[in-house]
Design an enzyme around this catalytic site. Structure first.
Site, PDB file in Angstrom:
ATOM      1  CD  GLU A   7      19.864  33.043  43.946  1.00 17.32           C
ATOM      2  OE1 GLU A   7      19.752  34.055  43.166  1.00 17.32           O
ATOM      3  OE2 GLU A   7      18.998  32.121  43.440  1.00 17.32           O
ATOM      4  N   GLY A  73       9.311  40.462  44.918  1.00 14.91           N
ATOM      5  CA  GLY A  73       8.153  41.190  45.798  1.00 14.91           C
ATOM      6  C   GLY A  73       6.835  40.694  45.395  1.00 14.91           C
ATOM      7  CG  ASP A 213      10.433  42.425  48.884  1.00 15.21           C
ATOM      8  OD1 ASP A 213      11.389  41.937  48.387  1.00 15.21           O
ATOM      9  OD2 ASP A 213       9.553  43.246  48.582  1.00 15.21           O
TER      10      ASP A 213
END
Ligand code: ADE
Length: 247
Positions: A7, A73, A213
């Protein structure tokens, strides 16, 4: 601002009048983003690393506001890879000083949850909606990559985020967290630690995360792939729109 190396690298070209300084193994990049003074760094992973980075930003640069970006996640069953989560409040899911105090209570603060700043949440909501509605990711990431990751139209969620020094990689881990804290949207490893530093120092702060994920057995593959190919485009798009706003 705290973020991942991918990033930071993608954000650097947007930073003007740039200076950099190395402190405690991190590189802090200061400069202007669309005319606003900022400092950004890769927080590193985990609660201690992120808390230390936030403290350095406060002490070496005198920041008044802190924005944390990154991936997470999914925990809530509705969340899919590519969705975006703005934290309303954060908890350290691995903090447990029972029976001295309640599970998840932060010692001496008498608090379990730390709330983010409502003004930053509103600004972020506005910029994330612009990114989604204008389909900015389609050109930044590319249609093929989006399709590869099965991302169609990213959703925006605002709610609870849990942080702890654990990478979630099994259905059992995910279920255990859901049973303990049923409203958690997603899990990561830094947000609530940075929240505590900001709370203790009266900094306004916000946390925005992209789902990389599903916090299950596939995460070991999905998480690094998402970071390599997609995550930094989300961060650049969101921050670019955020800093173009008048505030
Ligand atoms: N950040 C992104 N994916 C994660 C996971 N599965 N567990 C913890 N932090 C994460």
């Amino acid at each position: 601002m705290g973020a991942m190396p991918e990033e930071i690298e993608s954000l650097l070209p947007l930073l003007t009048n740039r200076t950099e300084r190395s402190i405690g193994g991190r590189i802090y990049y200061a400069g202007e983003l669309h005319g606003k003074n900022i400092v950004m760094a890769f927080s590193r992973w985990g609660k201690v690393a992120a808390a230390s980075t936030a403290t350095t930003m406060l002490q070496a640069y005198g920041i008044t506001d802190l924005l944390f970006t990154g991936v997470a996640g999914a925990i809530d069953a509705n969340l899919k890879t590519g969705d975006i989560v703005i934290a309303e409040k954060l908890i350290q899911h691995d903090l447990d000083a029972r029976p001295i105090m309640a599970q998840h209570e932060i010692p001496l603060l008498g608090k379990t949850w730390i709330e983010t700043d409502p003004v930053w949440r509103a600004r972020l909501t506005h910029s994330v909606n612009q990114v989604i509605n204008q389909k900015i990711l389609n050109s930044l990431v590319g249609e093929a990559a989006l399709k590869n990751f099965d991302i169609h139209s990213p959703g925006l969620y605002t709610g609870e985020i849990a942080s702890g020094d654990q990478f979630f990689r099994s259905k059992e881990q995910k279920l255990a967290l859901q049973q303990l804290l049923p409203h958690i949207l997603c899990v990561e490893m830094e947000g609530a630690a940075v929240a505590q530093v900001c709370y203790e120092n009266d900094l306004r702060f916000a946390v925005v995360r992209t789902i990389s994920d599903a916090s299950d057995e596939k995460s070991v593959i999905d998480f690094p792939a998402f970071i390599n190919k997609i995550a930094s485009h989300y961060t650049v798009a969101i921050l670019d729109h955020l800093f173009r706003q008048d505030w």
